[in-house]
Design an enzyme around this catalytic site. Structure first.
Site, short mmCIF file in Angstrom:
data_model
loop_
_atom_site.label_atom_id
_atom_site.label_comp_id
_atom_site.label_asym_id
_atom_site.label_seq_id
_atom_site.Cartn_x
_atom_site.Cartn_y
_atom_site.Cartn_z
N ASP A 151 0.84 -1.20 0.00
CA ASP A 151 0.00 0.00 0.00
C ASP A 151 0.87 1.25 0.00
O ASP A 151 0.82 2.08 0.91
CB ASP A 151 -0.94 -0.01 1.21
CG ASP A 151 -1.95 -1.14 1.13
OD1 ASP A 151 -2.32 -1.51 0.00
OD2 ASP A 151 -2.36 -1.65 2.19
N LYS A 186 -11.38 -5.31 -6.64
CA LYS A 186 -12.79 -5.28 -6.21
C LYS A 186 -13.71 -4.84 -7.36
O LYS A 186 -14.54 -3.94 -7.22
CB LYS A 186 -12.97 -4.36 -5.00
CG LYS A 186 -12.15 -4.78 -3.78
CD LYS A 186 -12.43 -3.86 -2.59
CE LYS A 186 -11.62 -4.26 -1.37
NZ LYS A 186 -10.18 -3.96 -1.52
N ASP A 246 -5.82 -6.56 -6.05
CA ASP A 246 -7.04 -6.29 -5.29
C ASP A 246 -7.81 -5.13 -5.93
O ASP A 246 -7.70 -3.99 -5.53
CB ASP A 246 -6.66 -5.95 -3.84
CG ASP A 246 -7.86 -5.81 -2.93
OD1 ASP A 246 -8.95 -6.29 -3.30
OD2 ASP A 246 -7.71 -5.24 -1.83
N ILE A 289 -21.23 -4.41 -14.97
CA ILE A 289 -22.04 -5.39 -15.69
C ILE A 289 -21.16 -6.56 -16.11
O ILE A 289 -19.94 -6.43 -16.24
CB ILE A 289 -22.74 -4.76 -16.91
CG1 ILE A 289 -21.71 -4.24 -17.92
CG2 ILE A 289 -23.68 -3.64 -16.47
CD1 ILE A 289 -22.34 -3.79 -19.23
#
Length: 232
Positions: free
Chosen positions: A11, A63, A61, A67
């Site tokens: 991060d 997320k 990652d 659609i």
């Protein structure tokens, strides 16, 4: 040899800092998570460098939540980078599309259940239905696994209940919100120690700040691994 049950969250804001941290960690870490914040700072270039040049495993990652056709196309693109894990939100339509996009590759699709930075008050504030937080997490995990997810992302506090689901047999449970003994919670609310998370059924734990903010990140990573139970 590094214990690949530990995934270190990179991060940090850019590739230079990411590579610097990976250099400091060296062979003490074999698995890294790259998140959305790093994407515009060269996250895919970093993933490629760590995977192809340094032999590390990579968890992207993202997320994803869109659609089905869009998710499928995005996942197919990410799969070309030879990644190991990729996250999507746990809506069954999204999961099915992501799994289709990953077909033919080694990319494993992990469905997010409830973020570890949220508690019941946060769900109430966002008008998410009433109910026990663990129950909601369990329902979301079951739906995602039924839709074909290779695993789920969940708080370590729900790992044992998810592992007990019939659908979870042979599937992955990856737990953020893990804090080494004595570490500050930061922005996490539903946490556990590394030992507890693995004992309760997690396959991998994700740890970020307690490692990369440490004066000696390598020593911090090794200390986390020392807390993990011996493999059965």
């Amino acid at each position: 040899m590094a214990d690949d049950r530990l995934i270190v969250a990179l991060d940090v804001p850019n590739v230079v800092q990411g590579l610097d941290l990976a250099e400091r960690l060296g062979d003490a870490v074999s698995f890294y998570k790259i998140g959305l914040g790093m994407l515009t700072g060269g996250g895919l270039a970093l993933a490629n460098e760590l995977k192809q040049e340094r032999g590390k495993r990579i968890f992207l990652d993202m997320k994803l939540f869109d659609i089905g056709a869009t998710v499928e196309a995005a996942v197919r693109g990410f799969a070309s980078y030879d990644l190991d894990f990729l996250t999507v939100h746990g809506d069954p339509q999204v999961v099915r599309a992501a799994v289709q996009g990953a077909s033919g590759s080694g990319l494993r699709i992990l469905a997010v259940t409830v973020l570890t930075s949220l508690d019941r008050a946060d769900l109430d504030a966002n008008m998410i239905r009433a109910g026990d937080l663990a129950e909601i997490t369990l329902e979301r995990a079951a739906r995602a696994l039924d839709a074909g997810a290779h695993g789920v992302i969940a708080s370590p506090q729900e790992a044992a209940a998810i592992r007990a689901l019939p659908q979870a047999a042979g599937r992955l449970i990856v737990t953020p919100g893990v804090r080494p003994t004595g570490a500050a919670l930061g922005d996490q609310k539903r946490v556990a120690t590394p030992a507890r998370a693995i004992a309760d059924g997690a396959d991998h734990i994700v740890v970020g700040r307690p490692i990369w903010q440490a004066g000696d990140p390598r020593a911090a990573a090794l200390a986390v691994q020392a807390e993990l139970p011996t493999r059965g």
